[in-house]
Design a protein around this motif. Structure first.
Motif, short mmCIF file in Angstrom:
data_model
loop_
_atom_site.label_atom_id
_atom_site.label_comp_id
_atom_site.label_asym_id
_atom_site.label_seq_id
_atom_site.Cartn_x
_atom_site.Cartn_y
_atom_site.Cartn_z
N SER A 124 0.26 -1.27 -0.28
CA SER A 124 -0.04 0.00 0.24
C SER A 124 0.90 1.05 -0.56
O SER A 124 0.42 2.29 -0.53
N SER B 243 0.60 4.09 -2.95
CA SER B 243 -0.08 5.35 -2.97
C SER B 243 0.41 6.00 -2.83
O SER B 243 0.83 7.50 -2.78
N ALA C 266 0.97 7.19 -6.66
CA ALA C 266 -0.59 7.86 -6.77
C ALA C 266 -0.18 9.51 -6.03
O ALA C 266 -0.73 10.47 -6.39
N SER D 76 1.94 10.76 -8.15
CA SER D 76 1.67 11.21 -9.50
C SER D 76 0.57 12.78 -9.89
O SER D 76 0.45 13.37 -10.45
N SER D 77 -0.27 12.32 -8.66
CA SER D 77 -1.18 13.80 -8.40
C SER D 77 -0.37 14.76 -8.59
O SER D 77 -0.31 15.80 -8.39
N HIS E 240 -4.33 7.51 0.76
CA HIS E 240 -4.96 7.10 -0.48
C HIS E 240 -6.33 7.52 -1.72
O HIS E 240 -7.06 7.18 -1.74
N SER E 241 -6.05 9.12 -1.31
CA SER E 241 -6.55 9.79 -1.54
C SER E 241 -6.52 9.76 -3.58
O SER E 241 -4.78 9.90 -4.01
N ARG E 242 -7.32 10.18 -4.08
CA ARG E 242 -7.11 10.02 -5.64
C ARG E 242 -7.33 11.58 -6.16
O ARG E 242 -7.33 11.45 -7.76
N ASP E 243 -7.64 12.23 -5.12
CA ASP E 243 -8.29 13.60 -5.64
C ASP E 243 -7.56 14.77 -5.66
O ASP E 243 -7.10 14.65 -4.55
#
Length: 966
Positions: free
Chosen positions: A384, A388, A391, A394-395, A785-788
């Motif tokens: 994870s 994560s 993620a 990338s964000s 776990h935030s994707r936004d």
């Protein structure tokens, strides 16, 4: 309780049946009945019955002797009542007989008065409910000596006096307006009250005495009794504590005013000036001044009352202690020009030094970076962590400007007041230029929060940015000037000297916005007339609704709770003249909030403005009305206003466009419909916040509000659900209770992204400045776990709030044992929460610097003990969970689950401190909170060592450790 000697019809029938069946059983029954009374009781019964017969004789002497016997027996029995006394049981069948005798005598003569006294006592157990015969007969009886009939009789009589007075008030009200304006005829009742209240005070029943005086609206009698020595150093604390706690339950503003005036007069008569000051801070609406006090030039009665306390204080140390309490309450117009030292404390000029001492003692001086807060390396598992991490990376690459902006805010919040960090204070300004445009504004302004409270050093650091070529950096420097001066009144007064030139008509819009906001933050609560000169033209004449709204918000903060007519009428005028397009803008909500803040806590003083707002047809008019009503009754616990807010929350919003909308509406059309719906339902969000605002600080109301919010989450409209997490946070600011954190944690995963984002911000406000490890873990998981990008930005803000000031700073507006609300602090908190009602157009857009309004409520959550020179003087204190002691007899424990520490220590929202060694020190404030001046107590004998007072290690909290239960 029936007489033991009388035979009921049922028993006679049973006896007759027994005789018919056989004489043996009947005789056995008779013998059993005879055995029910002991010889002593039988003699008592016969004596009472004989006395009742003699009372009916014609000769006065015989009557007097019989009455004397009856009175003696009843008095002896009622002196201590654990059950219904036997004389009262035995006289029950004769109650009506004695009433007829009394009526026959016409109540005349000494015997008539004695018999009336006796009947009054008998009526406790024998009168019909609601007949008020205790009072009726006592009025015809003798005066004085109530105590000889026992406490229970005095309580019963007091209860009937209250009922009779209420009945007369209702009759007067029903009689019409002319009668309602006159006083109730109550001379006959007051004669009894004048006997009962001294009796209660002498017998440690202060609560009952106060209850009776409140029932008959004569609390002022306590001040007269103080002059007669019945309120003294042994009982004034219990009396005043009960009075101030009753304030939350006083519905009538006039009664509330009288209550505070009475508590103020009692503290003043006992020369408890610090406690009198705390009461005076609640007396905004009182016009009454202490005897011999004349208001000075330009002084309101409120300021004259404060000045009189400072003038009467016996020494400099007492004045300094009062100044520390007043400074914690927030900056005000009040200044004490007679003493520069006291005035410096009133301006919070020593706050920076004391905060530094606290940080040094707790060993948290070293600056922290945002990464120290994020702890990205602490994943749930290796897989994870890798996923994560990718993620998040990338964000951040996709939206690095936003990630840097989040780090800017986290850095400012975590290092606030420490005057050192690793991003902004080092030379080179590298971090500043890692932000873009509006991000540079917030980055430059963050320097003001880092240097907060240290005005001189802060201005030196900020000065270079004022000459920048970049408009955003320059605007950020203007905002930083306001931030560095938050809660501090410096003799050089830099904000008013440096900011007005940037408010001129020809100044860039960005500069005007930042400077207007800075003035509001710097002078919150000060009611500065010169600030109006510069902000009024922007509110009245600016074509930009953003400029007008933020200037209005600043005016609301500066004149918070003052009911200033000029400011209020100016804001109402702007609301009326604004076009629908202007009022449709999300930022216009701050125009409404600015108006509401002017009436914060002033209850019915806002009625006229509420009526004026009814002329505005736009939904913004409704938003303004709800916000104004909520602010006017902030912290009062007013049940009627809470019900009104609930009615608003229960409304169903069905815009016409929604009804006609086809099943598959195009995305832009659906978004427009949502926008229209949100405009029409925005006032419902304010109503939800209003419920929390009205019940804040009142424990019973707050508990009931928590249950109400649960229902709103299940059945409420989207606008209502989105506001619930923020309302929960407002109820429990900087107080992360397990149950509320649990509810908020579930909401962070809500299907509605706006509810989830509000819940994340709510978690930050809920645990602000506590370093709570549970909340820290929840936020780390959300970040992983935030994707936004927007979601992650909000999580970062919440992490910054959680670790605010490295765990040393709170944003709770309550102080002095939660008995006072700092109005400027509440104003700053409300500005932030109203911005969070529409995150998409405020903090997640170009108005992210509205977060800096939190500088106003930010204050160290410490307890420091200082000597007469105001230098640190370590003292041993017990810190534990506060226990309510109001109305309890003796000397109850005020804290539970305590630990013993040496000052300086940190205090949580629900914590209370007391001296561990009261024989070593005397304190100048009964509430140990903030800065407390202590003196060495004279030693009469050597103090024995006490293992219970062993000093524990100092109160350190690592950056992600949960606060100790104490």
């Amino acid at each position: 309780a029936g007489s033991s000697t009388t035979t009921t019809p049922a028993s006679k029938m049973a006896a007759n049946e027994a005789k018919g069946e056989g004489g043996g059983e009947a005789k056995a029954e008779e013998k059993k009945e005879e055995k029910e009374l002991s010889p002593e009781d039988q003699a008592l019964l016969e004596g009472l019955e004989l006395a009742v017969e003699r009372v009916q004789e014609a000769e006065a002497g015989i009557q007097a002797a019989a009455l004397e016997h009856l009175v003696k027996e009843v008095r002896t029995a009622t002196a201590s009542m654990t059950a219904v006394p036997k004389p009262l049981k035995f006289l029950r069948p004769h109650y009506e007989t004695l009433k007829k005798v009394h009526a026959g005598w016409g109540g005349a003569g000494e015997n008539g008065r004695v018999l009336a006294d006796l009947l009054s006592v008998l009526a406790m157990t024998m009168a019909k409910p609601g007949s008020r015969e205790i009072l009726s007969f006592k009025k015809q009886g003798t005066r004085g000596d109530l105590g000889s009939w026992g406490h229970e009789f005095v309580r019963s009589l007091a209860g009937e006096i209250g009922q009779e007075y209420t009945k007369r008030v209702l009759e007067r009200t029903e009689a019409g307006a002319e009668a309602a304006s006159s006083r109730v005829e109550s001379g006959d009742l007051m004669e009894l009250v004048d006997d009962i209240v001294p009796f209660h005070l002498k017998h440690n029943a202060e609560a009952e005495a106060i209850d009776l005086l409140m029932e008959v609206q004569e609390l002022k009698k306590l001040v007269e009794l103080s002059g007669r020595g019945l309120v003294d150093e042994t009982n004034y604390q219990r009396i005043c504590l009960y009075l101030t706690r009753c304030a939350a339950y006083m519905a009538d503003p006039d009664d509330l005013r009288e209550l505070f005036e009475t508590a103020f007069a009692l503290y003043r008569s006992q020369r408890q000036f610090t406690e009198a000051l705390r009461v005076a801070l609640n007396m905004y609406d009182s016009e009454a001044l202490p005897e011999g006090v004349e208001p000075g030039e330009g002084d309101s009665p409120y300021e004259a009352r404060l000045r009189s306390l400072f003038d009467e204080a016996p020494d400099l140390a007492t004045r300094q202690q009062m100044a520390f309490v007043l400074a914690r309450h927030g900056l005000q117009k009040f200044e004490y020009a007679a003493d520069d030292e006291v005035n410096a404390i009133l301006g919070n000029n020593s706050l920076h030094r004391y905060f530094g001492e606290l940080a040094k003692d707790l060993d948290v001086i070293d600056p922290k970076t945002p990464e120290d807060i994020y702890k990205s390396h602490l994943g749930d598992s290796l897989s994870s962590r890798g996923a994560s991490g990718a993620a998040v990376a990338s964000s951040q690459r996709a939206d690095s400007a936003r990630a840097n902006l989040a780090s800017t805010f986290v850095n400012a919040l975590v290092n606030a007041g420490f005057c050192a960090d690793l991003l902004m204070t080092p030379d080179g300004n590298n971090w500043l230029y890692k932000n873009k445009e509006h991000g540079m504004l917030s980055a430059a302004a963050s320097l003001g929060m880092i240097m907060m409270w240290d005005v001189e050093e802060g201005l030196t650091k900020i000065d270079k940015f004022l000459y920048s070529q970049d408009e955003h950096v320059k605007a950020g420097a203007c905002l930083a000037i306001g931030l560095v001066s938050a809660n501090v009144r410096h003799e050089s007064d830099p904000p008013i000297a440096l900011l007005p030139e940037h408010l001129a008509d020809d100044a860039p819009p960005m500069m005007r916005l930042a400077s207007a906001t800075a003035l509001g933050i710097a002078y919150a609560g000060c009611a500065r007339e010169d600030a109006v000169e510069f902000l009024a033209p922007i509110v009245s004449a600016s074509a930009s609704v953003a400029e007008a709204s933020l200037a209005a918000l600043s005016l609301g903060e500066i004149f918070v709770g003052t009911c200033d007519e000029e400011v209020a009428s100016m804001l109402v005028q702007r609301l009326m003249e604004s076009s629908d397009a202007d009022l449709d803008a999300s930022v216009s909500r701050f125009l409404c909030l600015g108006l509401a803040l002017v009436f914060l806590g002033r209850q019915d003083k806002a009625d006229a403005t509420l009526e004026a707002l009814k002329t505005i047809d736009h939904p913004a008019g409704l938003y303004a009305r709800v916000a104004l009503e909520a602010c006017a009754y902030a912290g009062t616990g007013n049940v009627l206003k809470i019900q009104r807010m609930l009615h608003i929350c229960a409304e169903r919003q069905t815009p016409a466009s929604e009804a006609k909308q086809p099943d598959a509406a195009p995305a832009p059309a659906a978004e427009a419909n949502n926008s229209a719906a949100s405009k029409h339902s925005a006032h419902q969000s304010v109503a939800v916040l209003g419920i929390a605002l009205v019940t804040a600080g009142e424990d019973v109301g707050a508990e009931m509000a928590l249950r109400t919010f649960d229902h709103l989450l299940h059945y409420g409209e989207p606008a209502v659900r989105r506001a619930v997490p923020l309302a929960l946070a407002l109820l429990k600011v900087s107080n992360p209770e397990y149950a509320v954190v649990d509810s908020m944690s579930r909401l962070t995963h809500d299907a509605d992204p706006e509810v989830a984002q509000a819940a994340i911000v709510g978690l930050g406000v809920l645990a602000a400045g506590t370093n709570n490890s549970r909340v820290a873990g929840l936020l780390r998981q959300l970040a992983e776990h935030s994707r936004d990008a927007s979601h992650l930005f909000v999580v970062r803000l919440a992490q910054g709030l959680l670790h605010m000031g490295k765990g040393l700073i709170s944003i709770s507006p309550f102080h002095s044992d939660r008995s006072l609300i700092s109005r400027p602090a509440m104003a700053g908190l409300l500005a932030f929460l109203h911005a969070c009602l529409d995150l998409k157009h405020t903090l997640l857009d170009k108005l992210h610097y509205l977060l800096y309004h939190l500088a106003i409520p930010m204050y160290p959550r410490f307890l420091l003990t200082v000597d007469h020179n105001l230098d640190l003087l370590p003292a041993s204190v017990r810190v534990g969970q506060a226990v309510e002691t109001v109305g309890q007899a003796g000397r109850p424990k005020t804290i539970t689950g305590f630990q013993t520490h040496t000052t300086p220590v940190l205090l949580g929202v629900g914590d209370r401190a007391e001296l561990a060694t009261p024989d070593d020190f005397t304190v100048l404030s009964n509430t140990l909170e903030g800065v407390v001046i202590v003196r060495d107590a004279p030693h009469d004998k050597p103090k024995e060592d006490d293992d219970a007072n062993t000093v524990a290690p100092d109160l350190r909290q690592p950056d992600d450790a949960a606060p100790s239960p104490g």
